[in-house]
Design a protein around this motif. Structure first.
Motif, PDB file in Angstrom:
ATOM      1  N   LYS A  67      48.640  81.546  74.737  1.00 56.12           N
ATOM      2  CA  LYS A  67      48.161  81.148  76.061  1.00 56.12           C
ATOM      3  C   LYS A  67      49.300  80.762  77.013  1.00 56.12           C
ATOM      4  CE  LYS A  67      43.936  79.179  74.168  1.00 56.12           C
ATOM      5  NZ  LYS A  67      43.211  77.927  73.956  1.00 56.12           N
ATOM      6  N   GLY A  68      50.480  80.522  76.474  1.00 58.34           N
ATOM      7  CA  GLY A  68      51.597  80.097  77.314  1.00 58.34           C
ATOM      8  C   GLY A  68      52.469  79.100  76.586  1.00 58.34           C
ATOM      9  N   TYR A  69      52.839  78.053  77.287  1.00 58.72           N
ATOM     10  CA  TYR A  69      53.704  77.014  76.726  1.00 58.72           C
ATOM     11  C   TYR A  69      52.914  75.718  76.593  1.00 58.72           C
ATOM     12  CZ  TYR A  69      57.525  80.229  77.352  1.00 58.72           C
ATOM     13  OH  TYR A  69      58.343  81.328  77.256  1.00 58.72           O
ATOM     14  N   LYS A  70      52.753  75.269  75.370  1.00 59.73           N
ATOM     15  CA  LYS A  70      51.947  74.084  75.108  1.00 59.73           C
ATOM     16  C   LYS A  70      52.855  72.880  74.851  1.00 59.73           C
ATOM     17  CE  LYS A  70      48.162  72.244  72.372  1.00 59.73           C
ATOM     18  NZ  LYS A  70      47.417  72.323  71.124  1.00 59.73           N
ATOM     19  N   LEU A  71      52.624  71.827  75.617  1.00 60.11           N
ATOM     20  CA  LEU A  71      53.343  70.568  75.448  1.00 60.11           C
ATOM     21  C   LEU A  71      52.483  69.667  74.587  1.00 60.11           C
ATOM     22  CD1 LEU A  71      54.635  71.984  77.860  1.00 60.11           C
ATOM     23  CD2 LEU A  71      54.710  69.802  79.029  1.00 60.11           C
ATOM     24  N   GLU A  72      53.097  68.992  73.614  1.00 59.04           N
ATOM     25  CA  GLU A  72      52.281  68.193  72.703  1.00 59.04           C
ATOM     26  C   GLU A  72      53.090  67.119  71.994  1.00 59.04           C
ATOM     27  OE1 GLU A  72      50.502  71.222  70.220  1.00 59.04           O
ATOM     28  OE2 GLU A  72      52.427  71.875  69.469  1.00 59.04           O
ATOM     29  N   ARG A  73      52.365  66.285  71.269  1.00 54.99           N
ATOM     30  CA  ARG A  73      52.913  65.212  70.439  1.00 54.99           C
ATOM     31  C   ARG A  73      53.741  64.206  71.246  1.00 54.99           C
ATOM     32  NH1 ARG A  73      49.928  68.100  67.517  1.00 54.99           N
ATOM     33  NH2 ARG A  73      50.101  68.125  65.257  1.00 54.99           N
ATOM     34  N   PHE A  74      53.273  63.895  72.467  1.00 53.17           N
ATOM     35  CA  PHE A  74      53.926  62.865  73.261  1.00 53.17           C
ATOM     36  C   PHE A  74      53.632  61.509  72.632  1.00 53.17           C
ATOM     37  CE2 PHE A  74      54.154  66.232  76.275  1.00 53.17           C
ATOM     38  CZ  PHE A  74      55.223  65.923  77.093  1.00 53.17           C
ATOM     39  N   ALA A  75      54.675  60.805  72.244  1.00 56.26           N
ATOM     40  CA  ALA A  75      54.517  59.503  71.601  1.00 56.26           C
ATOM     41  C   ALA A  75      55.634  58.586  72.083  1.00 56.26           C
ATOM     42  CB  ALA A  75      54.581  59.646  70.081  1.00 56.26           C
ATOM     43  N   VAL A  76      55.250  57.439  72.630  1.00 60.58           N
ATOM     44  CA  VAL A  76      56.216  56.435  73.071  1.00 60.58           C
ATOM     45  C   VAL A  76      55.890  55.139  72.342  1.00 60.58           C
ATOM     46  CG1 VAL A  76      57.078  55.114  75.056  1.00 60.58           C
ATOM     47  CG2 VAL A  76      56.506  57.548  75.326  1.00 60.58           C
ATOM     48  N   LEU A  77      56.917  54.549  71.761  1.00 58.10           N
ATOM     49  CA  LEU A  77      56.709  53.273  71.060  1.00 58.10           C
ATOM     50  C   LEU A  77      56.207  52.216  72.031  1.00 58.10           C
ATOM     51  CD1 LEU A  77      59.893  53.278  68.800  1.00 58.10           C
ATOM     52  CD2 LEU A  77      57.532  53.767  68.116  1.00 58.10           C
ATOM     53  N   GLU A  78      55.344  51.348  71.539  1.00 58.30           N
ATOM     54  CA  GLU A  78      54.644  50.382  72.389  1.00 58.30           C
ATOM     55  C   GLU A  78      55.569  49.578  73.305  1.00 58.30           C
ATOM     56  OE1 GLU A  78      50.983  47.216  72.034  1.00 58.30           O
ATOM     57  OE2 GLU A  78      52.201  47.596  70.242  1.00 58.30           O
ATOM     58  N   ALA A 103      59.063  83.082  84.499  1.00 55.30           N
ATOM     59  CA  ALA A 103      59.620  84.409  84.224  1.00 55.30           C
ATOM     60  C   ALA A 103      58.627  85.297  83.478  1.00 55.30           C
ATOM     61  CB  ALA A 103      60.912  84.279  83.425  1.00 55.30           C
ATOM     62  N   GLU A 104      57.788  84.691  82.661  1.00 52.85           N
ATOM     63  CA  GLU A 104      56.826  85.452  81.860  1.00 52.85           C
ATOM     64  C   GLU A 104      55.421  85.470  82.461  1.00 52.85           C
ATOM     65  OE1 GLU A 104      56.915  84.127  77.780  1.00 52.85           O
ATOM     66  OE2 GLU A 104      59.088  83.871  77.881  1.00 52.85           O
ATOM     67  N   GLY A 105      55.229  84.736  83.544  1.00 51.04           N
ATOM     68  CA  GLY A 105      53.897  84.650  84.138  1.00 51.04           C
ATOM     69  C   GLY A 105      52.906  83.926  83.236  1.00 51.04           C
ATOM     70  N   LYS A 106      53.395  82.933  82.490  1.00 48.93           N
ATOM     71  CA  LYS A 106      52.564  82.179  81.538  1.00 48.93           C
ATOM     72  C   LYS A 106      52.272  80.782  82.065  1.00 48.93           C
ATOM     73  CE  LYS A 106      52.624  85.125  78.028  1.00 48.93           C
ATOM     74  NZ  LYS A 106      51.447  85.670  77.402  1.00 48.93           N
ATOM     75  N   ASP A 107      51.206  80.189  81.542  1.00 44.70           N
ATOM     76  CA  ASP A 107      50.827  78.825  81.896  1.00 44.70           C
ATOM     77  C   ASP A 107      51.587  77.803  81.055  1.00 44.70           C
ATOM     78  OD1 ASP A 107      48.868  79.463  83.819  1.00 44.70           O
ATOM     79  OD2 ASP A 107      47.370  79.795  82.248  1.00 44.70           O
ATOM     80  N   ILE A 108      51.681  76.608  81.603  1.00 45.51           N
ATOM     81  CA  ILE A 108      52.139  75.429  80.866  1.00 45.51           C
ATOM     82  C   ILE A 108      50.917  74.541  80.750  1.00 45.51           C
ATOM     83  CG2 ILE A 108      53.656  73.424  80.857  1.00 45.51           C
ATOM     84  CD1 ILE A 108      55.553  75.046  82.695  1.00 45.51           C
ATOM     85  N   TYR A 109      50.560  74.164  79.539  1.00 46.25           N
ATOM     86  CA  TYR A 109      49.333  73.402  79.351  1.00 46.25           C
ATOM     87  C   TYR A 109      49.498  72.379  78.239  1.00 46.25           C
ATOM     88  CZ  TYR A 109      48.344  76.243  75.208  1.00 46.25           C
ATOM     89  OH  TYR A 109      48.410  76.835  73.980  1.00 46.25           O
ATOM     90  N   LEU A 110      48.508  71.508  78.138  1.00 45.89           N
ATOM     91  CA  LEU A 110      48.499  70.502  77.080  1.00 45.89           C
ATOM     92  C   LEU A 110      47.080  70.029  76.846  1.00 45.89           C
ATOM     93  CD1 LEU A 110      48.158  67.652  78.830  1.00 45.89           C
ATOM     94  CD2 LEU A 110      50.580  67.998  79.199  1.00 45.89           C
ATOM     95  N   HIS A 111      46.895  69.347  75.744  1.00 48.38           N
ATOM     96  CA  HIS A 111      45.626  68.687  75.420  1.00 48.38           C
ATOM     97  C   HIS A 111      45.875  67.201  75.542  1.00 48.38           C
ATOM     98  CE1 HIS A 111      44.289  72.306  72.740  1.00 48.38           C
ATOM     99  NE2 HIS A 111      44.310  72.601  74.023  1.00 48.38           N
ATOM    100  N   ALA A 112      45.397  66.615  76.617  1.00 55.91           N
ATOM    101  CA  ALA A 112      45.650  65.203  76.909  1.00 55.91           C
ATOM    102  C   ALA A 112      44.570  64.312  76.322  1.00 55.91           C
ATOM    103  CB  ALA A 112      45.705  64.976  78.415  1.00 55.91           C
ATOM    104  N   GLN A 113      44.990  63.230  75.704  1.00 59.23           N
ATOM    105  CA  GLN A 113      44.016  62.199  75.368  1.00 59.23           C
ATOM    106  C   GLN A 113      43.470  61.706  76.707  1.00 59.23           C
ATOM    107  OE1 GLN A 113      45.646  59.185  72.798  1.00 59.23           O
ATOM    108  NE2 GLN A 113      46.345  60.691  71.298  1.00 59.23           N
ATOM    109  N   VAL A 114      42.174  61.513  76.795  1.00 55.28           N
ATOM    110  CA  VAL A 114      41.533  61.206  78.071  1.00 55.28           C
ATOM    111  C   VAL A 114      42.194  60.023  78.785  1.00 55.28           C
ATOM    112  CG1 VAL A 114      39.361  60.479  79.146  1.00 55.28           C
ATOM    113  CG2 VAL A 114      39.367  62.326  77.483  1.00 55.28           C
ATOM    114  N   GLN A 115      42.559  58.986  78.045  1.00 55.43           N
ATOM    115  CA  GLN A 115      43.169  57.821  78.689  1.00 55.43           C
ATOM    116  C   GLN A 115      44.567  58.131  79.235  1.00 55.43           C
ATOM    117  OE1 GLN A 115      42.802  57.987  75.373  1.00 55.43           O
ATOM    118  NE2 GLN A 115      44.732  57.378  74.433  1.00 55.43           N
ATOM    119  N   ALA A 116      45.192  59.222  78.795  1.00 56.93           N
ATOM    120  CA  ALA A 116      46.534  59.590  79.265  1.00 56.93           C
ATOM    121  C   ALA A 116      46.496  60.600  80.413  1.00 56.93           C
ATOM    122  CB  ALA A 116      47.360  60.146  78.111  1.00 56.93           C
TER     123      ALA A 116
END
Length: 146
Positions: A67-78, A103-116
């Motif tokens: 589908k494109g470029y997926k951003l994931e596993r965002f984790a920041v210590l408390e 360059a590739e005509g692709k999307d950048i997307y992610l699955h966000a936790q609703v609160q984020a």
């Protein structure tokens, strides 16, 4: 605070630090099953580590999908939340991925936790589709619109 974002793959000496951050945030805090947290994409993803004043503070990764470029596993210590660590990681990843996606005509997307979702919206992501459950947490897909 001085923030440095560096790349680190699974062979990097900092890889155990990345895993420890994800373990603390996802497995301990959010009660994600450890078997769901670490997956078959570890080796093929591009991982990032945020260092705040030289201390490990957060991590994320991106990977190319059909589908494109997926951003994931965002984790920041408390104790580093709300001071720009997550925004710094996201900015660094977008600077790297945006030219590739364009360059590739692709999307950048992610699955966000609703609160984020507001965090991602501030950086140009917009929601699409319905909410869904991933790792027992409510998520919503978001796409980068700039």
């Amino acid at each position: 605070m001085t923030l440095k974002i560096r790349n680190a793959d699974t062979k990097d000496p900092m890889w155990p630090v990345i895993k420890a951050i994800r373990y603390e945030v996802f497995v301990q805090e959010q009660k994600v099953d450890e078997r769901e947290e670490y997956d078959e994409y570890e080796e093929t993803s591009r991982h990032f580590l945020a260092l705040a004043d030289g201390r490990a503070a957060g991590t994320a990764r991106w990977r190319k999908t059909d589908k494109g470029y997926k951003l994931e596993r965002f984790a920041v210590l408390e104790n580093f939340r709300g001071v720009g660590v997550g925004a710094g990681i996201l900015k660094t990843i977008l600077e790297e991925v945006l030219p590739l996606a364009k360059a590739e005509g692709k999307d950048i997307y992610l699955h966000a936790q609703v609160q984020a979702m507001p965090f991602y919206a501030r950086s140009g992501f917009v929601p699409y589709g319905d909410e869904f459950i991933e790792a027992e947490i409510v998520h919503r897909a978001m796409k980068y619109k700039g």
